[in-house]
Write a protein that holds these residues in place. Sequence first.
Motif, PDB file in Angstrom:
ATOM      1  N   GLN A 116       0.892  43.187   9.151  1.00 46.25           N
ATOM      2  CA  GLN A 116       0.953  41.936   9.911  1.00 46.25           C
ATOM      3  C   GLN A 116       1.177  42.235  11.397  1.00 46.25           C
ATOM      4  OE1 GLN A 116      -0.185  39.639   8.021  1.00 46.25           O
ATOM      5  NE2 GLN A 116       1.474  38.453   7.088  1.00 46.25           N
ATOM      6  N   GLU A 119      -1.908  44.574  13.059  1.00 49.61           N
ATOM      7  CA  GLU A 119      -3.053  43.734  13.445  1.00 49.61           C
ATOM      8  C   GLU A 119      -3.147  43.571  14.958  1.00 49.61           C
ATOM      9  OE1 GLU A 119      -6.344  41.113  12.705  1.00 49.61           O
ATOM     10  OE2 GLU A 119      -5.239  42.419  11.337  1.00 49.61           O
ATOM     11  N   MET A 311       7.500  37.152   7.408  1.00 49.84           N
ATOM     12  CA  MET A 311       6.122  37.479   7.773  1.00 49.84           C
ATOM     13  C   MET A 311       5.403  38.259   6.691  1.00 49.84           C
ATOM     14  SD  MET A 311       6.278  38.256  11.861  1.00 49.84           S
ATOM     15  CE  MET A 311       4.486  38.255  11.931  1.00 49.84           C
ATOM     16  N   PRO A 313       3.063  38.922   3.680  1.00 49.66           N
ATOM     17  CA  PRO A 313       1.936  38.159   3.141  1.00 49.66           C
ATOM     18  C   PRO A 313       2.321  37.450   1.843  1.00 49.66           C
ATOM     19  CG  PRO A 313       1.209  40.316   3.846  1.00 49.66           C
ATOM     20  CD  PRO A 313       2.710  40.326   3.941  1.00 49.66           C
ATOM     21  N   PRO A 380      -0.784  37.182  10.263  1.00 46.79           N
ATOM     22  CA  PRO A 380      -0.363  38.258  11.158  1.00 46.79           C
ATOM     23  C   PRO A 380       0.552  37.762  12.269  1.00 46.79           C
ATOM     24  CG  PRO A 380      -2.746  38.283  10.807  1.00 46.79           C
ATOM     25  CD  PRO A 380      -2.245  36.994  10.250  1.00 46.79           C
ATOM     26  N   TYR A 381       1.181  38.720  12.919  1.00 48.64           N
ATOM     27  CA  TYR A 381       1.964  38.433  14.125  1.00 48.64           C
ATOM     28  C   TYR A 381       1.094  37.601  15.055  1.00 48.64           C
ATOM     29  CZ  TYR A 381       5.270  39.610  17.923  1.00 48.64           C
ATOM     30  OH  TYR A 381       6.211  39.575  18.925  1.00 48.64           O
TER      31      TYR A 381
END
Length: 404
Positions: A116, A119, A311, A313, A380-381
């Motif tokens: 995450q 990315e 965060m 997934p 993602p971030y």
Amino acid sequence: MTQDEALTRREWLAYGGAVVGGGLLAGCSGSEGAGDADSTQTAGTPTDAEATQTAAETDQSYSVSMSPVGEVSFESPPETVFTRLTHHADMAFALGRGDSVTAMHAPDYYDGLWNQFVERLPGVSLDWSGLYSSWQPSKEQLYELDSDVHLADPAWIVKQDAWSQSDIDEIAENVSPWFGNSLSDRHQQPPDSWAGSYEYYTLWEQFELVAEAFQERERYQALAAIHDDLLSTIEADLPAESERPTAVMLASADLDEIWAYTMDQPGFLNAHTRPLGPRDAFEGAIETNSTVDFEVLLEADPEVILFLGGMEPGTSLPKRRETFKSDPAAAEITAVQNDRMYAQGARYQGPILNLFQLEMTAKQLYPEQFGQWPTYGEGPYPEIPADEQLFDRQRVADIINGDL
């Protein structure tokens, strides 16, 4: 396997000083005496050229010391890396060796979580999926993995997994050395055999030693410069302590059982919150890693709630927010009413995750000083405009990829 066989197989890597317990891996044996210069060369006696090459190789050896294992001598940088906790796996990743990791705790979970953040690092990839899950490692599996170094803390393994000292020494002697420190996480007490001698490190102090072990001093210095600049930015703009919000960090898979963590405790688990200095919502009334319920949280009434693992997934932050808002007690918490419930990554952070988590937590706690944290639900971030980023993603990516 005999010890002599193991030493032949691992002659490039050996313990160099006092280390765990009494079991040490002996270094390469010295060359035999050359004898008289005019003597006849016999079979098995090294030629002058071979002796010179051996001396040159020996001169390239180096030693690095880290508690609790002591001094470890290397003849070349390790190429494959056993890890147990993610702060060590992230260190290997930061040094361009993410694909060299042979084992880690919950690899599929942390592969998803770390990616995450990855990315947002241009041209960087990471794949830890399918690795051996090493939370409770077996000696047999460590023999099979045959890693060049065990980037893990033997004191932690003895403390948590009931390994004996002889087990630790056996792996060090027959496979490769231990070189890691984990009880610095929250300054935990070591087993009795290490009492009084265990040293605690900050995250970046330990990362520097790991970088030395991999002969990656330049990479470390480049990343440390980014970290120092980030801390300077934060320190320059922190509001007065009286103006900082009260906060708490929570972890829970389904909110049926909630663990609360204070954010100023010593140790690298708080390497991203302690520099930001939020006020403890519990005012010292609970210890970190305590279980709490909604009523206890309402009594503490934090102004900011940070969700560990938010965060990962498959985790939906909107659902967590809704769970709080639908509960009569939780709905009254100031952070819930003001929509200040934010996602976090992981406590066992290495240097790369630490950079991201310092940035995100600064924005979550102090949006007026460091810019608003984007509304985040999952994925993602989030993308942050370049002029609002607190560190340079491209520079970090270049360092990981070796472009210094």
